[in-house]
Every structure is written in C-alpha cells, then in structure tokens.
Motif scaffolding. Structure first.
Motif, PDB file in Angstrom:
ATOM      1  N   LEU A 241      59.058  61.063  36.022  1.00  0.00           N
ATOM      2  CA  LEU A 241      59.104  61.217  34.573  1.00  0.00           C
ATOM      3  C   LEU A 241      57.701  61.005  34.027  1.00  0.00           C
ATOM      4  N   GLY A 242      57.290  61.854  33.110  1.00  0.00           N
ATOM      5  CA  GLY A 242      55.991  61.711  32.477  1.00  0.00           C
ATOM      6  C   GLY A 242      56.110  61.936  30.991  1.00  0.00           C
ATOM      7  N   ALA A 243      55.324  61.188  30.218  1.00  0.00           N
ATOM      8  CA  ALA A 243      55.397  61.310  28.764  1.00  0.00           C
ATOM      9  C   ALA A 243      54.035  61.048  28.146  1.00  0.00           C
ATOM     10  N   GLU A 244      53.799  61.661  26.993  1.00  0.00           N
ATOM     11  CA  GLU A 244      52.577  61.445  26.231  1.00  0.00           C
ATOM     12  C   GLU A 244      52.935  61.034  24.814  1.00  0.00           C
ATOM     13  N   PHE A 245      52.298  59.962  24.349  1.00  0.00           N
ATOM     14  CA  PHE A 245      52.511  59.460  22.984  1.00  0.00           C
ATOM     15  C   PHE A 245      51.149  59.193  22.368  1.00  0.00           C
ATOM     16  N   GLY A 246      50.577  60.202  21.722  1.00  0.00           N
ATOM     17  CA  GLY A 246      49.261  60.032  21.131  1.00  0.00           C
ATOM     18  C   GLY A 246      48.206  59.760  22.186  1.00  0.00           C
ATOM     19  N   ASP A 247      47.547  58.600  22.081  1.00  0.00           N
ATOM     20  CA  ASP A 247      46.480  58.241  23.019  1.00  0.00           C
ATOM     21  C   ASP A 247      47.007  57.660  24.320  1.00  0.00           C
ATOM     22  N   PHE A 248      48.319  57.484  24.431  1.00  0.00           N
ATOM     23  CA  PHE A 248      48.908  56.875  25.631  1.00  0.00           C
ATOM     24  C   PHE A 248      49.692  57.917  26.424  1.00  0.00           C
ATOM     25  N   SER A 249      49.551  57.876  27.742  1.00  0.00           N
ATOM     26  CA  SER A 249      50.379  58.689  28.627  1.00  0.00           C
ATOM     27  C   SER A 249      50.806  57.828  29.807  1.00  0.00           C
ATOM     28  N   GLY A 250      52.018  58.075  30.293  1.00  0.00           N
ATOM     29  CA  GLY A 250      52.521  57.276  31.399  1.00  0.00           C
ATOM     30  C   GLY A 250      53.454  58.072  32.282  1.00  0.00           C
ATOM     31  N   THR A 251      53.647  57.601  33.506  1.00  0.00           N
ATOM     32  CA  THR A 251      54.543  58.238  34.462  1.00  0.00           C
ATOM     33  C   THR A 251      55.362  57.187  35.192  1.00  0.00           C
ATOM     34  N   LEU A 252      56.574  57.579  35.595  1.00  0.00           N
ATOM     35  CA  LEU A 252      57.437  56.758  36.436  1.00  0.00           C
ATOM     36  C   LEU A 252      57.771  57.550  37.689  1.00  0.00           C
ATOM     37  N   PHE A 253      57.940  56.845  38.811  1.00  0.00           N
ATOM     38  CA  PHE A 253      58.105  57.488  40.113  1.00  0.00           C
ATOM     39  C   PHE A 253      59.111  56.699  40.938  1.00  0.00           C
ATOM     40  N   VAL A 254      60.107  57.378  41.525  1.00  0.00           N
ATOM     41  CA  VAL A 254      61.046  56.733  42.439  1.00  0.00           C
ATOM     42  C   VAL A 254      61.387  57.737  43.539  1.00  0.00           C
ATOM     43  N   ALA A 255      61.516  57.238  44.781  1.00  0.00           N
ATOM     44  CA  ALA A 255      61.740  58.135  45.920  1.00  0.00           C
ATOM     45  C   ALA A 255      62.664  57.489  46.936  1.00  0.00           C
ATOM     46  N   ASP A 256      63.524  58.317  47.537  1.00  0.00           N
ATOM     47  CA  ASP A 256      64.301  57.932  48.710  1.00  0.00           C
ATOM     48  C   ASP A 256      63.543  58.470  49.917  1.00  0.00           C
ATOM     49  N   ASP A 257      62.827  57.588  50.595  1.00  0.00           N
ATOM     50  CA  ASP A 257      61.923  57.969  51.674  1.00  0.00           C
ATOM     51  C   ASP A 257      62.629  57.763  53.017  1.00  0.00           C
ATOM     52  N   ALA A 258      63.488  58.715  53.384  1.00  0.00           N
ATOM     53  CA  ALA A 258      64.320  58.595  54.584  1.00  0.00           C
ATOM     54  C   ALA A 258      63.555  59.120  55.797  1.00  0.00           C
ATOM     55  N   THR A 259      62.604  58.320  56.296  1.00  0.00           N
ATOM     56  CA  THR A 259      61.776  58.737  57.424  1.00  0.00           C
ATOM     57  C   THR A 259      62.497  58.608  58.763  1.00  0.00           C
ATOM     58  N   GLU A 260      63.625  57.889  58.805  1.00  0.00           N
ATOM     59  CA  GLU A 260      64.373  57.623  60.036  1.00  0.00           C
ATOM     60  C   GLU A 260      63.582  56.751  61.016  1.00  0.00           C
ATOM     61  N   ILE A 261      62.562  56.062  60.505  1.00  0.00           N
ATOM     62  CA  ILE A 261      61.781  55.088  61.275  1.00  0.00           C
ATOM     63  C   ILE A 261      61.920  53.741  60.573  1.00  0.00           C
ATOM     64  N   THR A 262      62.342  52.717  61.304  1.00  0.00           N
ATOM     65  CA  THR A 262      62.702  51.439  60.694  1.00  0.00           C
ATOM     66  C   THR A 262      61.605  50.872  59.810  1.00  0.00           C
ATOM     67  N   ALA A 263      60.355  50.949  60.257  1.00  0.00           N
ATOM     68  CA  ALA A 263      59.259  50.309  59.533  1.00  0.00           C
ATOM     69  C   ALA A 263      58.928  50.990  58.216  1.00  0.00           C
ATOM     70  N   THR A 264      59.353  52.257  58.046  1.00  0.00           N
ATOM     71  CA  THR A 264      58.972  53.003  56.838  1.00  0.00           C
ATOM     72  C   THR A 264      60.149  53.571  56.065  1.00  0.00           C
ATOM     73  N   ASP A 265      61.363  53.483  56.599  1.00  0.00           N
ATOM     74  CA  ASP A 265      62.538  54.069  55.953  1.00  0.00           C
ATOM     75  C   ASP A 265      62.989  53.182  54.790  1.00  0.00           C
TER      76      ASP A 265
END
Length: 340
Positions: A241-265
């Motif tokens: 999600l990204g938004a701009e409000f005048g002089d401010f802009s921001g983003t949000l990020f979420v991911a399901d990172d299913a690498t199938e490797i225990t250390a990174t899944d």
C-alpha cells in the motif's frame, strides 16, 4: 532527463517508419560508504624465490569505509509504426566499485531487453523485470546513496528481476493497464542442478494494481516449480500500500515468504516514509523484518538535499540484524548523485 537523439538513414530507413531514435540516459553517484566489520575476498600472493604466484583467495577484514561509486548509462533504441505500435530495446552499461575491497570494477554491458508497446499493453522479452520487480511500492522509500536499506529486507524468495550487470534471465513479462487498474505476469525457465541431477524449473508470477485518489494498492504472487526435484514449490505473496498526503508519502509492505527452507520460511513485513521538509530537503525512513531466523532486519534513516539540475546530496545510516546473526551491523553512506 536529457536525451541525446541521433537521426540518420541508419535509424530512419524508410518512409513507413513514423519515428525512430536512439537515446542515452542514466545517472552517476559517488561518495563514502561504511560497513561495520567489512570483509571480502583477497588474492593470496606468494613471492618466494623472487617469483610472484597466486595461492588462491581468502576472506579477510578490509577497510570499513571505502569509496563507493556507480556510473549507469542506458542505451535505448526505438521505432514506432504507422499503426502506433512501438518497438524498443535497451542495454545498460554500468560500473560499480567492488564493495568487498573498495577497488574499482570495469564497466560492462548487460543482457538486452526488447519491448513491444501499444496503448496500455506492454510485452518485454529477454533480460526483463518480473511482476515483483515491477510491483508498485515493492521497494518503497529506500535509504542511502547506495539504497542499502529497504522495507523488503525480510524477503528471501528468488524472484525474476532485471539484471543491470549480467545477462539476466531470458524471460517474458506482460503488463496491461486500463484506467486505474494494471495487471502483470512473467515467466522464465531455468535448468537447475540438485543432488546430482538436473531438471527444468518453471518460475512465474502475476500481479494486480489499483490506484484510487492518492492511494495505490498492489498484490503479487509468484512460484517456482521444483516438482521434478521431488521438493515443495517455493512461493511468494506480496501486498503493498502506498499513499501521498501533501509533503508526506508512505508505504506498507507484507509478504508470505514460503521459501520451503526452515531458516527463511515465514512472514516478512515493513514500512517506509518520506517527508519533504522544504528548503530542498527530504527525510527518509525505512524498516523491514521477518519472523524467520535468517530474515534480515533493517532499520535506517536518511536524507536527500536537492541541488537542482538533477543533482543532489544523499546519505543514510542504519542497522542490519537477524535472529541468528552473531552481532548487528551498522551501515552508512554519504555522497553526490546526479541524473543525465
């Protein structure tokens, strides 16, 4: 961004070509980069008996602060038919420092990307960026002259990305935009070797983006088929999600990172923000993390001071860490950036 145009009989060959051009664009950056406890590979030299010979490489500590630099030149050729269909191709010439030891690297051309564009339809072939690499607000507001920190730091899935210095994957990317919606998809195939055998691995991804007023929402899903190896297929799902409000802009990020490797899944998340203070100064913040033990956590702040004419001063400072890292690492940089 300035473009240098060349028109000749080699570029405009017949009257049926409505427009043809070759253009150059890019940027340069240089400054000081600092990484706490920086290490890299060096060549061992044997000088016995007055003869200089190499005895291999070793990983040793190098200077924490080095001169960092990049020169990037995009070379684009394009033509447009009488029917309004644009054909184009790009190669990139790029030179960076060797971040492991601070020495300079030679410039080299990357793999070519070819494009066909008509209205809201775009098809890329060759060294292309996939749906994640093209996804709105995936990278957010990255921090530093070198863009060393971003909200995506907790993602470990290997998705299709454009290569600036290599040949890249020989792939296809499709995008169609209509109104406030945009849809994308990519596909490439690689031959992988695992446990003494080799097989083709199909990698694909799809995306959708919707913009309403000052807010943009985007989602993408990608998967790599490892069925021929008898393994589960790794995948990645990302929502931004990204938004701009005048002089401010921001983003949000979420991911399901299913690498199938225990250390990174696991799940990855992050956010970023930019605020225009006025007086040509912009402040930046980014945070990225994940719940897997090897996921990289990054927290960083930075600033950009606009000098005008496409030039600016940029820098940032941040901390890198993970659950299984021995220690956290501080990273910072500062220098000049200019477009041409």
């Amino acid at each position: 961004m300035k473009k240098v145009l060349f028109a000749s009989t080699a570029l405009i060959a017949t009257a049926s070509v409505a427009a043809a051009e070759v253009s150059f664009s890019g940027y340069g950056r240089f400054g000081i980069g600092y990484v706490e406890d920086r290490s890299g590979a060096v060549t061992n030299i044997n000088t016995s008996a007055g003869v200089v010979t190499s005895t291999g490489t070793a990983v040793v500590d190098t200077d924490d602060a080095i001169l960092v630099s990049r020169f990037r030149l995009n070379i684009d050729g394009s033509t447009e038919t009488d029917g309004g269909v644009e054909f184009s191709a790009r190669v990139r010439l790029q030179a960076d420092e060797n971040s492991a030891n601070g020495e300079a690297n030679s410039a080299g051309l990357n793999g070519a990307r070819f494009s066909v564009i008509y209205g809201g339809l775009r098809v890329d072939a060759g060294n292309v960026a996939g749906s994640f690499d093209n996804l709105a607000n995936y990278y957010g507001n990255e921090v530093g002259l070198e863009l060393f920190a971003g909200q995506y730091s907790g993602v470990d899935y290997d998705f299709l990305a454009y290569s600036s210095t290599g040949s890249g994957s020989n792939a296809v990317f499709f995008q169609y935009a209509v109104g406030d919606f945009a849809f994308g998809a990519s596909y490439d195939q690689a031959t992988l070797g695992l446990n003494g055998s080799a097989a083709d691995a199909d990698r694909w991804d799809i995306s959708a983006t919707y913009t309403f007023n000052n807010i943009t929402a985007a989602i993408a899903y990608g998967q790599t088929d490892l069925g021929d190896f008898g393994l589960n297929d790794p995948s990645l799902t990302v929502l931004t999600l990204g938004a701009e409000f005048g002089d401010f802009s921001g983003t949000l990020f979420v991911a399901d990172d299913a690498t199938e490797i225990t250390a990174t899944d696991g799940t990855a998340w992050g956010l970023s923000a930019a605020y225009n203070l006025g007086a040509a100064t912009t402040l930046l913040f980014t945070y990225g993390d994940g719940n897997a033990d090897a996921d990289l956590q990054q927290v960083a702040i930075g600033a950009i001071y606009d000098l005008g004419g496409g030039a600016s001063l940029r820098g940032g400072i941040g901390v890198n860490d993970c659950d299984i890292c021995a220690d956290s690492t501080t990273q910072a940089d500062f220098g000049a950036y200019f477009n041409f």
